[in-house]
Write a protein that holds these residues in place. Sequence first.
Motif, PDB file in Angstrom:
ATOM      1  N   GLY A   1       0.803  -1.215   0.000  1.00 42.76           N
ATOM      2  CA  GLY A   1       0.000   0.000   0.000  1.00 42.76           C
ATOM      3  C   GLY A   1       0.839   1.269   0.000  1.00 42.76           C
ATOM      4  O   GLY A   1       0.601   2.187  -0.791  1.00 42.76           O
ATOM      5  N   ASN A   2       1.841   1.320   0.867  1.00 47.74           N
ATOM      6  CA  ASN A   2       2.643   2.540   0.985  1.00 47.74           C
ATOM      7  C   ASN A   2       3.606   2.723  -0.178  1.00 47.74           C
ATOM      8  O   ASN A   2       3.729   3.829  -0.716  1.00 47.74           O
ATOM      9  CB  ASN A   2       3.409   2.532   2.308  1.00 47.74           C
ATOM     10  N   LEU A   3       4.286   1.648  -0.576  1.00 44.60           N
ATOM     11  CA  LEU A   3       5.176   1.769  -1.736  1.00 44.60           C
ATOM     12  C   LEU A   3       4.380   1.980  -3.016  1.00 44.60           C
ATOM     13  O   LEU A   3       4.829   2.698  -3.924  1.00 44.60           O
ATOM     14  CB  LEU A   3       6.061   0.523  -1.853  1.00 44.60           C
ATOM     15  N   GLY A   4       3.190   1.364  -3.089  1.00 48.69           N
ATOM     16  CA  GLY A   4       2.315   1.589  -4.237  1.00 48.69           C
ATOM     17  C   GLY A   4       1.868   3.038  -4.328  1.00 48.69           C
ATOM     18  O   GLY A   4       1.817   3.632  -5.410  1.00 48.69           O
ATOM     19  N   MET A   5       1.541   3.639  -3.170  1.00 45.77           N
ATOM     20  CA  MET A   5       1.140   5.042  -3.142  1.00 45.77           C
ATOM     21  C   MET A   5       2.291   5.940  -3.600  1.00 45.77           C
ATOM     22  O   MET A   5       2.093   6.877  -4.394  1.00 45.77           O
ATOM     23  CB  MET A   5       0.705   5.437  -1.730  1.00 45.77           C
ATOM     24  N   ILE A   6       3.505   5.650  -3.124  1.00 49.50           N
ATOM     25  CA  ILE A   6       4.673   6.440  -3.537  1.00 49.50           C
ATOM     26  C   ILE A   6       4.900   6.317  -5.039  1.00 49.50           C
ATOM     27  O   ILE A   6       5.169   7.309  -5.732  1.00 49.50           O
ATOM     28  CB  ILE A   6       5.925   5.981  -2.766  1.00 49.50           C
ATOM     29  N   LEU A   7       4.768   5.102  -5.554  1.00 52.66           N
ATOM     30  CA  LEU A   7       4.965   4.858  -6.991  1.00 52.66           C
ATOM     31  C   LEU A   7       3.937   5.606  -7.828  1.00 52.66           C
ATOM     32  O   LEU A   7       4.276   6.222  -8.850  1.00 52.66           O
ATOM     33  CB  LEU A   7       4.897   3.357  -7.269  1.00 52.66           C
ATOM     34  N   LEU A   8       2.671   5.574  -7.397  1.00 57.20           N
ATOM     35  CA  LEU A   8       1.623   6.296  -8.119  1.00 57.20           C
ATOM     36  C   LEU A   8       1.922   7.792  -8.170  1.00 57.20           C
ATOM     37  O   LEU A   8       1.779   8.434  -9.209  1.00 57.20           O
ATOM     38  CB  LEU A   8       0.268   6.073  -7.445  1.00 57.20           C
ATOM     39  N   ILE A   9       2.326   8.344  -7.030  1.00 55.90           N
ATOM     40  CA  ILE A   9       2.612   9.779  -6.956  1.00 55.90           C
ATOM     41  C   ILE A   9       3.791  10.153  -7.853  1.00 55.90           C
ATOM     42  O   ILE A   9       3.779  11.194  -8.512  1.00 55.90           O
ATOM     43  CB  ILE A   9       2.877  10.192  -5.498  1.00 55.90           C
ATOM     44  N   LEU A  10       4.796   9.289  -7.908  1.00 55.02           N
ATOM     45  CA  LEU A  10       5.960   9.570  -8.750  1.00 55.02           C
ATOM     46  C   LEU A  10       5.640   9.466 -10.237  1.00 55.02           C
ATOM     47  O   LEU A  10       6.140  10.258 -11.053  1.00 55.02           O
ATOM     48  CB  LEU A  10       7.102   8.606  -8.401  1.00 55.02           C
ATOM     49  N   LEU A  11       4.790   8.495 -10.606  1.00 62.12           N
ATOM     50  CA  LEU A  11       4.553   8.208 -12.017  1.00 62.12           C
ATOM     51  C   LEU A  11       3.474   9.072 -12.654  1.00 62.12           C
ATOM     52  O   LEU A  11       3.502   9.298 -13.862  1.00 62.12           O
ATOM     53  CB  LEU A  11       4.190   6.725 -12.201  1.00 62.12           C
ATOM     54  N   ASP A  12       2.510   9.532 -11.880  1.00 64.41           N
ATOM     55  CA  ASP A  12       1.399  10.296 -12.449  1.00 64.41           C
ATOM     56  C   ASP A  12       1.621  11.788 -12.211  1.00 64.41           C
ATOM     57  O   ASP A  12       1.630  12.243 -11.061  1.00 64.41           O
ATOM     58  CB  ASP A  12       0.075   9.852 -11.820  1.00 64.41           C
ATOM     59  N   SER A  13       1.757  12.534 -13.279  1.00 64.33           N
ATOM     60  CA  SER A  13       2.040  13.970 -13.166  1.00 64.33           C
ATOM     61  C   SER A  13       0.876  14.731 -12.535  1.00 64.33           C
ATOM     62  O   SER A  13       1.074  15.815 -11.972  1.00 64.33           O
ATOM     63  CB  SER A  13       2.341  14.554 -14.555  1.00 64.33           C
ATOM     64  N   ARG A  14      -0.340  14.172 -12.604  1.00 65.12           N
ATOM     65  CA  ARG A  14      -1.496  14.846 -12.001  1.00 65.12           C
ATOM     66  C   ARG A  14      -1.414  14.849 -10.481  1.00 65.12           C
ATOM     67  O   ARG A  14      -2.118  15.616  -9.819  1.00 65.12           O
ATOM     68  CB  ARG A  14      -2.791  14.164 -12.455  1.00 65.12           C
ATOM     69  N   LEU A  15      -0.569  13.985  -9.933  1.00 63.36           N
ATOM     70  CA  LEU A  15      -0.409  13.911  -8.487  1.00 63.36           C
ATOM     71  C   LEU A  15       0.821  14.679  -8.002  1.00 63.36           C
ATOM     72  O   LEU A  15       1.203  14.548  -6.849  1.00 63.36           O
ATOM     73  CB  LEU A  15      -0.309  12.442  -8.041  1.00 63.36           C
ATOM     74  N   HIS A  16       1.435  15.464  -8.891  1.00 63.96           N
ATOM     75  CA  HIS A  16       2.597  16.260  -8.507  1.00 63.96           C
ATOM     76  C   HIS A  16       2.134  17.600  -7.937  1.00 63.96           C
ATOM     77  O   HIS A  16       2.298  18.662  -8.546  1.00 63.96           O
ATOM     78  CB  HIS A  16       3.532  16.460  -9.706  1.00 63.96           C
ATOM     79  N   SER A  17       1.529  17.525  -6.767  1.00 66.49           N
ATOM     80  CA  SER A  17       1.016  18.710  -6.081  1.00 66.49           C
ATOM     81  C   SER A  17       1.451  18.636  -4.625  1.00 66.49           C
ATOM     82  O   SER A  17       1.869  17.573  -4.141  1.00 66.49           O
ATOM     83  CB  SER A  17      -0.509  18.763  -6.192  1.00 66.49           C
ATOM     84  N   PRO A  18       1.378  19.751  -3.881  1.00 59.95           N
ATOM     85  CA  PRO A  18       1.809  19.724  -2.474  1.00 59.95           C
ATOM     86  C   PRO A  18       1.119  18.654  -1.642  1.00 59.95           C
ATOM     87  O   PRO A  18       1.758  17.978  -0.829  1.00 59.95           O
ATOM     88  CB  PRO A  18       1.444  21.131  -1.990  1.00 59.95           C
TER      89      PRO A  18
END
Length: 314
Positions: free
Chosen positions: A39-56
């Motif tokens: 869950g936690n590493l998956g969340m980190i991976l999603l945030i890194l890979l999806d530019s829409r999640l590149h927010s504060p």
Amino acid sequence: MENRTGVTEFLLLGLTDDPHLQLPLFLTFFLIYTITVAGNLGMILLILLDSRLHSPMYFFLGHLSLVDFCSSSVVTPTVMAGLLTGNKVISYNACVAQMFLFAVFICVENYLFAVMAYDRYAAVCKPLHYTTIMTTKVCVGLVLGCYICSLLNACIQIGDTFSLSFCNYNLVHHFFCDIPALMVLSCSDKHVSELVLVYLVSFHIFFAFLVISASYIFIFGTILRMHSDTGYRKALSTCASHFTAVSIFYGTNIFMYLRPTSSYSMDTDKISSVFYTIVIPMLNPMVYSLRNKEVHNAFLKIKHLFILSKLNKI
């Protein structure tokens, strides 16, 4: 750190001595730890890979997931190894390291919740100025501040705890090297050390909690003044996950630490400790993803790209 007590190792008595419960507990913790890591590493991976999640918001959430993964990894594998092999001995230095790392990560999480509350305040109460308030420089500075304060806190707590004498009594009535459990073993006067622990933890928790409370007072005030149902629902949705995670985290930590060790109930606190050391790191990614459409969309996008890459190879 110099060992001034003559103790070279500690024996962690664990959760139970019943041999029939060792395997079921191991399987339970193995399942929880697997979900926590995924869950936690998956969340980190999603945030890194999806530019829409590149927010504060997701920058802080990524660090929260990293801290949850690290804090769980400091404790859970040791617990599982003890349940599987029956060897619950931990060396003095390993105990110091475990206690230090866990103190760092739990304090970082405490301050990250405060930073995330401030971020939600800026998003809901100052939407037109949000991008100028939560700049990249500010976000990085806030996260660095969380880690620096937590390192200083851990150094003080560990130095304070291991300045005590243990008089060769090394049976720890716990499943990991926790500060209150170690203080109980000391044969020296620990009144000052108890006060240092209580006041230090109180300061960190209440300072962060003050920031969170103030942020949510302004947030709820802004929400109540909203005339748009869409804006009302959006504001509630953006804060609901954080508010749930904060309630779980502070409820268990206040119960665990903000009282003297003279009222320390071993069996009760071991159950509480299981919750905040092993279960909460698993719950946080679930809490932040179950009702989050952006996370769902990012997951579906990554899943779709993964399937397409497999089909292209075929």
